[in-house]
Design a protein around this motif. Structure first.
Motif, PDB file in Angstrom:
ATOM      1  N   ALA A 170      18.087   0.438  14.269  1.00 21.75           N
ATOM      2  CA  ALA A 170      19.238  -0.354  14.324  1.00 21.75           C
ATOM      3  C   ALA A 170      18.909  -2.203  13.250  1.00 21.75           C
ATOM      4  O   ALA A 170      19.504  -2.870  13.334  1.00 21.75           O
ATOM      5  N   THR A 171      17.925  -2.086  13.003  1.00 18.78           N
ATOM      6  CA  THR A 171      17.303  -3.127  12.229  1.00 18.78           C
ATOM      7  C   THR A 171      17.583  -3.193  10.134  1.00 18.78           C
ATOM      8  O   THR A 171      17.556  -1.779   9.973  1.00 18.78           O
ATOM      9  N   ASP A 172      17.910  -4.102  10.101  1.00 18.88           N
ATOM     10  CA  ASP A 172      17.471  -3.518   8.439  1.00 18.88           C
ATOM     11  C   ASP A 172      16.338  -3.789   7.661  1.00 18.88           C
ATOM     12  O   ASP A 172      15.715  -4.695   6.548  1.00 18.88           O
ATOM     13  N   VAL A 173      14.648  -4.169   7.867  1.00 21.42           N
ATOM     14  CA  VAL A 173      13.537  -4.544   8.932  1.00 21.42           C
ATOM     15  C   VAL A 173      13.114  -3.455   7.874  1.00 21.42           C
ATOM     16  O   VAL A 173      12.525  -2.005   8.818  1.00 21.42           O
ATOM     17  N   TRP A 174      11.821  -3.629   7.208  1.00 22.06           N
ATOM     18  CA  TRP A 174      11.387  -2.732   6.553  1.00 22.06           C
ATOM     19  C   TRP A 174      10.117  -2.926   6.644  1.00 22.06           C
ATOM     20  O   TRP A 174       9.325  -4.026   7.193  1.00 22.06           O
ATOM     21  N   GLY A 175       8.852  -1.487   6.428  1.00 26.42           N
ATOM     22  CA  GLY A 175       7.163  -2.210   6.876  1.00 26.42           C
ATOM     23  C   GLY A 175       5.698  -1.495   5.937  1.00 26.42           C
ATOM     24  O   GLY A 175       7.069   0.021   6.674  1.00 26.42           O
ATOM     25  N   LEU A 176       5.678  -1.777   5.249  1.00 29.27           N
ATOM     26  CA  LEU A 176       5.144  -1.013   4.529  1.00 29.27           C
ATOM     27  C   LEU A 176       3.263  -0.634   4.500  1.00 29.27           C
ATOM     28  O   LEU A 176       3.450  -1.865   4.595  1.00 29.27           O
ATOM     29  N   THR A 177       2.435   0.204   4.653  1.00 22.55           N
ATOM     30  CA  THR A 177       0.992  -0.325   4.564  1.00 22.55           C
ATOM     31  C   THR A 177       0.221   0.105   3.459  1.00 22.55           C
ATOM     32  O   THR A 177       0.268   0.577   3.238  1.00 22.55           O
ATOM     33  N   GLU A 178      -0.624  -1.058   3.788  1.00 19.13           N
ATOM     34  CA  GLU A 178      -1.804  -0.544   1.942  1.00 19.13           C
ATOM     35  C   GLU A 178      -2.947  -1.439   2.697  1.00 19.13           C
ATOM     36  O   GLU A 178      -3.192  -2.179   2.877  1.00 19.13           O
ATOM     37  N   GLY A 179      -4.011  -0.508   2.577  1.00 16.29           N
ATOM     38  CA  GLY A 179      -5.308  -0.830   2.637  1.00 16.29           C
ATOM     39  C   GLY A 179      -4.735  -1.119   4.037  1.00 16.29           C
ATOM     40  O   GLY A 179      -4.411  -0.619   5.101  1.00 16.29           O
ATOM     41  N   SER A 180      -5.244  -2.651   4.584  1.00 10.97           N
ATOM     42  CA  SER A 180      -5.444  -2.799   6.254  1.00 10.97           C
ATOM     43  C   SER A 180      -4.517  -3.719   6.547  1.00 10.97           C
ATOM     44  O   SER A 180      -4.272  -4.483   7.360  1.00 10.97           O
ATOM     45  N   VAL A 181      -3.507  -3.892   5.621  1.00 13.38           N
ATOM     46  CA  VAL A 181      -2.503  -4.813   5.845  1.00 13.38           C
ATOM     47  C   VAL A 181      -0.865  -4.566   5.819  1.00 13.38           C
ATOM     48  O   VAL A 181      -0.852  -3.386   5.207  1.00 13.38           O
ATOM     49  N   LYS A 182      -0.258  -4.802   6.777  1.00 15.87           N
ATOM     50  CA  LYS A 182       0.962  -3.923   6.854  1.00 15.87           C
ATOM     51  C   LYS A 182       2.476  -5.469   6.770  1.00 15.87           C
ATOM     52  O   LYS A 182       1.981  -6.332   6.509  1.00 15.87           O
ATOM     53  N   THR A 183       3.199  -4.970   5.480  1.00 20.13           N
ATOM     54  CA  THR A 183       4.300  -6.161   4.628  1.00 20.13           C
ATOM     55  C   THR A 183       5.083  -5.440   5.706  1.00 20.13           C
ATOM     56  O   THR A 183       6.301  -4.915   5.414  1.00 20.13           O
ATOM     57  N   THR A 184       5.930  -6.895   5.763  1.00 18.19           N
ATOM     58  CA  THR A 184       7.486  -6.601   6.056  1.00 18.19           C
ATOM     59  C   THR A 184       7.907  -6.797   6.143  1.00 18.19           C
ATOM     60  O   THR A 184       7.946  -8.266   5.101  1.00 18.19           O
ATOM     61  N   GLY A 185      10.042  -7.006   5.405  1.00 12.44           N
ATOM     62  CA  GLY A 185      10.496  -7.676   5.245  1.00 12.44           C
ATOM     63  C   GLY A 185      12.475  -6.873   5.556  1.00 12.44           C
ATOM     64  O   GLY A 185      12.279  -6.443   6.218  1.00 12.44           O
ATOM     65  N   VAL A 186      13.455  -7.866   4.724  1.00 13.67           N
ATOM     66  CA  VAL A 186      14.387  -7.681   5.732  1.00 13.67           C
ATOM     67  C   VAL A 186      14.927  -7.507   4.074  1.00 13.67           C
ATOM     68  O   VAL A 186      14.939  -8.019   3.197  1.00 13.67           O
ATOM     69  N   ASP A 187      15.745  -6.258   3.812  1.00 14.21           N
ATOM     70  CA  ASP A 187      17.641  -5.942   3.281  1.00 14.21           C
ATOM     71  C   ASP A 187      17.040  -4.920   3.540  1.00 14.21           C
ATOM     72  O   ASP A 187      17.357  -3.728   4.403  1.00 14.21           O
ATOM     73  N   ARG A 188      19.026  -5.058   2.973  1.00  8.68           N
ATOM     74  CA  ARG A 188      20.313  -4.747   3.762  1.00  8.68           C
ATOM     75  C   ARG A 188      20.217  -3.499   3.312  1.00  8.68           C
ATOM     76  O   ARG A 188      20.857  -2.281   3.792  1.00  8.68           O
ATOM     77  N   ARG A 189      19.572  -2.999   2.108  1.00  3.19           N
ATOM     78  CA  ARG A 189      18.953  -1.489   1.276  1.00  3.19           C
ATOM     79  C   ARG A 189      18.775  -0.487   2.325  1.00  3.19           C
ATOM     80  O   ARG A 189      19.073   0.854   2.732  1.00  3.19           O
ATOM     81  N   VAL A 190      18.070  -1.502   3.356  1.00  2.00           N
ATOM     82  CA  VAL A 190      17.491  -0.437   4.348  1.00  2.00           C
ATOM     83  C   VAL A 190      18.567   0.583   5.920  1.00  2.00           C
ATOM     84  O   VAL A 190      17.925   1.302   6.434  1.00  2.00           O
ATOM     85  N   LEU A 191      18.885  -0.237   6.016  1.00  2.77           N
ATOM     86  CA  LEU A 191      19.111  -0.148   7.278  1.00  2.77           C
ATOM     87  C   LEU A 191      20.221   1.070   7.231  1.00  2.77           C
ATOM     88  O   LEU A 191      21.377   1.155   6.500  1.00  2.77           O
ATOM     89  N   PRO A 192      19.964   1.683   8.268  1.00  2.69           N
ATOM     90  CA  PRO A 192      20.843   3.260   8.399  1.00  2.69           C
ATOM     91  C   PRO A 192      22.350   2.914   8.499  1.00  2.69           C
ATOM     92  O   PRO A 192      22.955   2.255   8.718  1.00  2.69           O
TER      93      PRO A 192
END
Length: 351
Positions: A122-144
């Protein structure tokens, strides 16, 4: 009264026992003819049932917690090779998160079929992890584009994971009351979400096959996620993103263990939030209500039981401090954050 509130465009369907038909209708509404299904090995049979009869050209089952970048890149490449035009995710937050990662760079529409109460759908928040760092962001493209909820798909979810996932959803309610973009609409959604979760989770524990308890919990989790999507990440989520990405801790259990300690830190300086949550829990205070619920459902308490070590506390404090939201009701210091994380590690009484 003055505020700015964003409402995200999304179709949501809750119909127990009707997931396959609902997904087929959503795929047809998009005019899609080449479907990519994302589901873990554990959800393979369930996903096959939900997507039976669809024009599936690719099934991707490499689902990993916290969505490592390299997994996302493999999923994107597979989607491009198969020339898919829609992504259907069947599973929990990690599955939905992988679908979002594909959508982030391809723009493909996503239809989410959740099997936990994670709320990512239900959100437009995405999250990716590289190494030991998790990065999150907001983008309308990812909202189902659409979410299909079916309580029958969740009756097989273990009680322990149901509790942890449901408390993860409750954390969305709590954080939404003091997150950077908190507003009265978010507060109304979060309060009703907390009430529904407080009613639904004990019913799930009492009878895991009960559709009524599952539906109440789904309803609460969705409202919680909508509030969170608008309000943004508060202190609780900043802490949990660091703990999950940096130490590879299980997502739902981490949220369930951290929640009461953040609540205990903040409610002395957030009387309106305290009153709202207390009313939702039917308790004299928010913390008393949350602790009563956690005791009733057997909530996870100590993160040392899930891989967090005491000697990692100082490192976690140093990583969290720079990302503490300015809107947090209680000023966060090295001292009180250290005490909070040590209490989470130990599973101490949050009061």
């Amino acid at each position: 009264m003055k505020y700015v509130h964003d409402t995200l465009p999304q179709r949501v369907r809750l119909a127990s026992g009707e997931a396959a038909a609902a997904v087929a209708e959503e795929v047809a509404a998009l005019g899609a003819t080449r479907v990519m299904v994302i589901a873990s090995d554990r959800e393979a049979a369930l996903a096959a049932t939900v997507t039976a009869g669809l024009p599936v050209v690719l099934t991707f089952d490499e689902v990993v917690m916290h969505v490592p970048v390299e997994v996302a890149e493999r999923a994107r490449a597979a989607a491009a090779d198969a020339q898919v035009d829609v992504v259907v995710t069947v599973g929990g937050g990690s599955t939905t998160g992988l679908g979002k990662a594909v959508a982030l760079t391809t723009g493909l529409p996503v239809i989410a079929v959740p099997t936990t109460y994670a709320g990512s759908e239900a959100t437009d928040v995405w999250g990716l992890t590289e190494g030991s760092v998790k990065t999150t962001g907001v983008d309308r493209r990812v909202l189902p584009r659409a979410v299909v909820y079916d309580a029958t798909l969740m009756t097989g979810l273990s009680v322990d994971l149901s509790v942890a996932s449901g408390l993860n959803a409750l954390a969305h309610c709590v954080d939404s009351l003091w997150a950077p973009r908190a507003d009265p609409i978010n507060a109304a959604l979060a309060t009703e979400g907390a009430r529904a979760l407080c009613a639904g989770l004990p019913a799930v524990v009492a009878d895991p096959r009960s559709l009524e308890g599952r539906e109440q919990t789904i309803h609460g989790a969705y409202l919680a996620a909508v509030a969170f999507a608008s309000a943004g990440s508060g202190l609780h989520h900043k802490i949990c993103h660091v703990l999950g990405g940096r130490y590879d801790l299980p997502h739902a259990q981490t949220h369930a263990a951290v929640l009461p300690h953040v609540l205990a830190l903040n409610v002395p300086n957030a009387p309106r939030a305290d009153a709202r949550l207390a009313a939702a829990f039917g308790a004299p205070t928010a913390l008393a209500g949350l602790e009563r619920l956690r005791t009733k459902v057997g909530a996870p308490r100590a993160l040392r039981d899930h891989g967090f070590r005491e000697d990692q506390v100082a490192d976690a404090v140093a990583a969290v401090l720079p990302v503490v939201p300015p809107s947090n009701p209680t000023p966060v210091t090295t001292e009180n954050l250290t005490a909070l994380l040590r209490a989470v590690w130990e599973g101490a009484d949050p009061a």
